[in-house]
Design a protein around this motif. Structure first.
Motif, PDB file in Angstrom:
ATOM      1  N   ASN A   1      -5.546   3.963  -2.731  1.00 54.96           N
ATOM      2  CA  ASN A   1      -4.704   5.145  -2.586  1.00 54.96           C
ATOM      3  C   ASN A   1      -4.955   6.043  -3.788  1.00 54.96           C
ATOM      4  O   ASN A   1      -4.088   6.253  -4.601  1.00 54.96           O
ATOM      5  CB  ASN A   1      -3.231   4.748  -2.603  1.00 54.96           C
TER       6      ASN A   1
ATOM      7  N   SER B   1       0.801  -1.220   0.000  1.00 54.06           N
ATOM      8  CA  SER B   1       0.000   0.000   0.000  1.00 54.06           C
ATOM      9  C   SER B   1       0.834   1.271   0.000  1.00 54.06           C
ATOM     10  O   SER B   1       0.359   2.323  -0.409  1.00 54.06           O
ATOM     11  CB  SER B   1      -0.918   0.008   1.209  1.00 54.06           C
TER      12      SER B   1
ATOM     13  N   THR C   1      -3.467   9.249   1.157  1.00 51.34           N
ATOM     14  CA  THR C   1      -2.384   8.504   1.822  1.00 51.34           C
ATOM     15  C   THR C   1      -1.877   9.313   3.010  1.00 51.34           C
ATOM     16  O   THR C   1      -0.846   9.940   2.945  1.00 51.34           O
ATOM     17  CB  THR C   1      -1.218   8.273   0.851  1.00 51.34           C
TER      18      THR C   1
ATOM     19  N   ASN D   1      -4.497  -0.547  -2.209  1.00 49.31           N
ATOM     20  CA  ASN D   1      -4.036  -0.623  -0.833  1.00 49.31           C
ATOM     21  C   ASN D   1      -4.362  -2.002  -0.254  1.00 49.31           C
ATOM     22  O   ASN D   1      -5.326  -2.151   0.471  1.00 49.31           O
ATOM     23  CB  ASN D   1      -4.770   0.496  -0.090  1.00 49.31           C
TER      24      ASN D   1
END
Ligand code: GTP
Length: 380
Positions: free
Chosen positions: A373, A86, A379, A92
């Protein structure tokens, strides 16, 4: 072939550094008895299959840039190997590479816990070997997993097909398909759906198959496809892929059929961009980013085709294939791209805020969905 390339500005993101060979993926190793950690609750893709079927090679080639020849020297996996991708990928999730000899009857093997948080189970069958034992193992594995979590996507990679003739490939696929489904029918598991892919690490088939596995886990896929359709039809583009730059998995494409050659060309373009960028795009002290907001590239082929790559998010790139005549309207394409990029960011901002508020426990149907993401904001 001419390449027009703009080196990216260093540090635009300040998060993704230059891409080392394995792109700096976080790696974790753990025994199956490990108590669950926060990262264990991430949705998983399991890689299962008999010994030496090629599981670790697939993981290393797709997610760690290992060259196929280097996999000849991989040692046998003897415990579950958890790979958390991830930190540098759009998708992710964790990939769990299982040793070939997993024993479901071993009381220390908590397969219920494992299958409950699983989005996809990839079962790898070595097509160059006698596959009777593998089919028995496939049946045992998928039937167990299905009883624990019927939401899992079951994917069968008929692997190492580089050693087979075209006729032999088709015949092997037909035979495996038939036998596996007969076994399920005998066990009254007709509802359990298996998807089959012919794969090899020596060509792009493994990336294509992984793309399809991952796409099934992306809830926003129809929206992405729709946006791509609108974008290409208004811009005179023939084909567009939305790529996860690090793995070269395409997470969406427009609805026209995918031909392998176009996909390979786009993959090669990403390699060229990242390689050139790693060499010439970084600062003298090596700092900066090989892929950032300014990343873009245009490659004109000698058959009047143009490849156009542009950054969409920290992890995603749009790669388009179009005719030279259409590229004369680059201003229009860029304007449409600007709208497309904005829409993509909005899609994932909504996705991120929804997943933050939903707070769903592991094992519920939402776990089938891979967390994404999508944008730099996601993130944290
Ligand atoms: N020809 C060919 N060989 C492959 C392919 N994928 C993997 N191999 C080879 O198969 C062998 C076994 O690969 P591994 O990735 O170690 O297999 P594994 O399933 O992880 O094995 P265990 O860890 O023992 O369960 C290696 O020598 C690889 O080079 C492929 O697509 N084609």
């Amino acid at each position: 072939m001419s390449i027009q390339y703009e080196a990216p500005l260093a540090d635009s993101y300040g998060v993704a550094d230059s891409f080392p060979k394995d792109f700096g993926y976080g790696e974790e190793e753990g025994d199956i008895e490990d108590s669950p950690t926060p990262s264990d609750s991430k949705p998983r893709i399991l890689l299962m299959g008999l010994r030496r079927s090629g599981k670790s090679s697939i993981q290393k080639v797709v997610f760690h840039k290992m060259s196929p020849n280097e996999t000849l020297f991989l040692e046998s996996t003897n415990k579950i190997y958890k790979d958390d991708i991830s930190s540098s990928s759009f998708v992710n999730f964790q990939i769990w590479d299982f040793p070939g000899q997993v024993d479901f009857f071993d009381p220390t093997f908590d397969y219920e816990m494992i299958f409950r948080g699983t989005g996809a189970l990839i079962f790898v069958i070595d097509a160059q070997d006698d596959y009777v034992e593998a089919l028995g193992r496939l049946h045992l594995t998928v039937s167990r997993a299905y009883r624990v979590n019927p939401e899992i996507n079951f994917e069968v990679f008929i692997h190492k097909v580089d050693g087979l003739s075209d006729d032999h490939k088709i015949e092997t696929q037909r035979d495996i398909h038939q036998r596996a489904n007969d076994d399920l029918a005998d066990a009254s598991l007709e509802k359990l759906h298996l998807s089959f892919y012919l794969t090899s690490i020596y060509d792009h088939s493994i990336f294509e198959a992984f793309s399809k596995v991952v796409q099934k886990l992306i809830p926003q896929l129809p929206t992405l496809e729709n946006l791509l359709n609108i974008f290409i039809s208004n811009s005179g583009i023939e084909k567009a892929f939305l790529f996860d730059v690090v793995s070269k998995i395409y997470i969406a494409t427009d609805s026209s059929p995918v031909d392998m050659q176009s996909y390979e060309l786009c993959c090669d373009m990403i390699d060229v961009v990242i390689d050139v960028s790693c060499i010439y795009g970084l600062k003298e002290d090596g700092s900066g980013s090989a892929y950032d907001k300014e990343s873009m590239a245009i490659i004109k082929l000698n058959n009047t085709t143009v490849l156009y790559l542009k950054e969409v998010t920290k992890f995603l790139a749009l790669v388009c294939i179009l005719r030279e005549e259409s590229f004369e309207r680059k201003g229009l394409i860029d304007y449409n791209f600007h709208c497309f990029r904005k829409a993509i960011h909005e899609v994932f901002e909504v996705g991120v805020s929804t997943s933050r508020t939903s707070n769903q426990p592991a094992g519920t149907p939402l776990m089938k969905t891979v967390a994404l993401n999508g944008t730099p904001r996601s993130t944290v």
